[in-house]
Design an enzyme around this catalytic site. Structure first.
Site, mmCIF file in Angstrom:
data_model
loop_
_atom_site.group_PDB
_atom_site.id
_atom_site.type_symbol
_atom_site.label_atom_id
_atom_site.label_comp_id
_atom_site.label_asym_id
_atom_site.label_seq_id
_atom_site.Cartn_x
_atom_site.Cartn_y
_atom_site.Cartn_z
ATOM 1 N N THR A 74 0.842 -1.199 0.000
ATOM 2 C CA THR A 74 0.000 0.000 0.000
ATOM 3 C C THR A 74 0.876 1.248 0.000
ATOM 4 O O THR A 74 0.694 2.158 -0.822
ATOM 5 C CB THR A 74 -0.934 0.010 1.231
ATOM 6 O OG1 THR A 74 -1.775 -1.135 1.173
ATOM 7 C CG2 THR A 74 -1.778 1.270 1.276
ATOM 8 N N SER A 208 5.354 -6.838 -1.278
ATOM 9 C CA SER A 208 4.941 -6.922 0.116
ATOM 10 C C SER A 208 5.356 -8.275 0.688
ATOM 11 O O SER A 208 5.095 -9.314 0.081
ATOM 12 C CB SER A 208 3.422 -6.772 0.193
ATOM 13 O OG SER A 208 2.996 -6.880 1.529
ATOM 14 N N CYS A 335 -13.825 -8.356 -0.512
ATOM 15 C CA CYS A 335 -12.460 -8.778 -0.781
ATOM 16 C C CYS A 335 -11.362 -7.861 -0.302
ATOM 17 O O CYS A 335 -10.564 -8.198 0.545
ATOM 18 C CB CYS A 335 -12.280 -8.980 -2.265
ATOM 19 S SG CYS A 335 -12.962 -10.546 -2.748
HETATM 20 C C1 PLP Z 1 -2.139 -7.123 -0.536
HETATM 21 C C2 PLP Z 1 -2.026 -6.238 -1.712
HETATM 22 C C3 PLP Z 1 -1.682 -4.883 -1.572
HETATM 23 C C4 PLP Z 1 -1.483 -4.246 -0.214
HETATM 24 O O1 PLP Z 1 -0.314 -4.728 0.373
HETATM 25 P P1 PLP Z 1 0.009 -4.415 1.924
HETATM 26 O O2 PLP Z 1 1.425 -4.848 2.060
HETATM 27 O O3 PLP Z 1 -0.939 -5.260 2.698
HETATM 28 O O4 PLP Z 1 -0.172 -2.972 2.131
HETATM 29 C C5 PLP Z 1 -1.573 -4.123 -2.703
HETATM 30 N N1 PLP Z 1 -1.772 -4.644 -3.921
HETATM 31 C C6 PLP Z 1 -2.106 -5.936 -4.103
HETATM 32 C C7 PLP Z 1 -2.299 -6.460 -5.477
HETATM 33 C C8 PLP Z 1 -2.231 -6.763 -2.999
HETATM 34 O O5 PLP Z 1 -2.587 -8.043 -3.181
#
Ligand code: PLP
Length: 393
Positions: A74, A208, A335
């Site tokens: 994020t 992430s 979701c």
């Molecule tokens: C989970 C996810 C995010 C957010 O990631 P975080 O590390 O939880 O902030 C952003 N984009 C996609 C495609 C995700 O699956």
């Protein structure tokens, strides 16, 4: 078999115990601040951070200097999108004179769509492209949509609901041909399929740790240093950490875990993909053999190995999930966020409202077994039949 069976790996993956082992000392005796330059506590932490940075860079085909640690995808998406836009605003010959456009997809994660929407409020133009019925972006549509004032194209690698893989290499090549920066949210794809930022012409890439068997609250942004050089305004001002792009004391245990997770993925990704694809296909064929009026959402050909997204006509996914307390799954109605609303991704594919409310996302991962998959398909078949018998189609 442990219950509930966890099949929600797009929300988060369980942490690999080998990752936790590597992290533990950094919660205890190795507590130093990686920015402390004057003693061994700091040096030890810095060494661990740089070791992890190298692991992450290796898995992306990048060099360590191009990896900026953040709190997750994020934050990486926000830094990429707002950072690029702000940098062009202050760098041009007439700062702020022209506000450009940002191109993205209707099926993106909220962590891309919402920053783009915010920029729209400041006068930038958001061009949100629709996708084909299979979830894929049509390259001609992208080609026609890139404008002379386009500042950034942001297209995800793999979708978090339907697992669909965009033609990233072709998108990146097109962006570079047109001289536009390309950002890719690779949170779902990194560590699951091979990614090389140069081959894919990616200029900025969000990743992430908690989507790849690492800890929550840590991620990174890849930033291309040349050909083209990405100029990025920081979101946070402070100590000038992370090459001036992201201030704040580094989450050393998290980063150590992130590096360990990348290390494991690079060694196990190939075999894991084969195993997960087989399990996923097994689940799909069981469900299709035993139930009628089921449909798969999104391309099966261009898809993450561990993803399946299916609609069960005549059954509300909320009732289905409620009837399955021993399975951890997610529906197409709750979701991506804390709010409950029908999936914008399935809607963008043209799935009818009724089928959106009848859809289930299966996210298989490293620790799922064949026994678990068979248990889940058995339970789903049983529940769908029962719910349909209560309210006939
Ligand atoms: C989970 C996810 C995010 C957010 O990631 P975080 O590390 O939880 O902030 C952003 N984009 C996609 C495609 C995700 O699956």
């Amino acid at each position: 078999m442990q219950k509930p069976v966890y099949l929600d790996c797009h929300a988060t993956t369980p942490m690999d115990p080998r990752v936790l082992d590597r992290m533990l000392p950094y919660f205890g005796p190795k507590f130093g601040n990686a920015a402390s330059r004057s003693h061994s506590f700091g040096w030890e932490a810095e060494k661990a951070v740089e070791f992890a940075r190298k692991r992450i860079a290796d898995l992306a085909g990048a060099s360590p200097r191009e990896i900026v640690f953040t709190s997750g995808a994020t934050e990486s998406n926000n830094l990429a999108i707002k950072g690029v836009v702000e940098a062009t605003r202050t760098a041009g010959p007439h700062p702020g004179a022209t506000l450009g456009s940002i191109l993205t997809l209707a099926t993106e994660h909220r962590a891309v769509l919402d920053p783009v929407r915010r920029l729209e409020r400041f006068g930038y133009r958001a061009i949100v492209l629709t996708v084909e019925r299979d979830g894929l972006l049509d390259l001609d549509r992208l080609r026609d949509s890139i404008q002379p004032d386009t500042l950034l194209v942001s297209v995800m690698y793999a979708n978090n609901e339907i697992g669909v893989l965009q033609p990233v290499r072709e998108i990146g090549a097109l962006c570079h041909e047109k001289g536009v920066l390309f950002h890719c949210d690779a949170a779902q794809a990194f560590g699951k399929i091979p990614i090389r930022v140069d081959d894919d012409h990616i200029d900025l890439m969000s990743i992430s740790a908690h989507k790849m068997y690492g800890p929550k609250g840590v991620g990174a942004l890849y930033v291309r240093p040349r050909n083209p050089r990405v100029r990025l305004a920081p979101e946070m001002d402070g100590g000038g950490h992370e090459f001036g792009m992201r201030s704040g004391t580094l989450n050393v245990p998290g980063i150590v875990g992130f590096g360990a997770a990348c290390d494991l993925c690079s060694r196990e990704m190939e075999a894991e993909a084969v195993r997960l694809r087989a399990l996923r296909d097994r689940l799909k064929s069981h469900l299709e053999a035993e139930l009628d009026q089921v449909s798969v959402n999104g391309s099966m050909e261009h898809r993450l190995p561990g993803n399946l997204n299916m609609s069960f006509a005549g059954v509300s996914s909320a009732s289905l999930l409620m009837s399955l307390p021993d399975v951890a799954l997610s529906s197409g109605s709750a979701c991506t966020s804390a709010t409950v609303e029908p999936s914008h991704v399935l809607r963008a594919l043209g799935v009818s409202d009724a089928l959106v409310h009848s859809s289930i996302r299966f996210g298989l991962g490293r620790f799922n077994t064949e026994e678990e998959i068979d248990f889940v398909s058995h339970r789903i078949i049983e529940s769908v039949r029962k719910l349909r018998s209560l309210v006939p189609l």
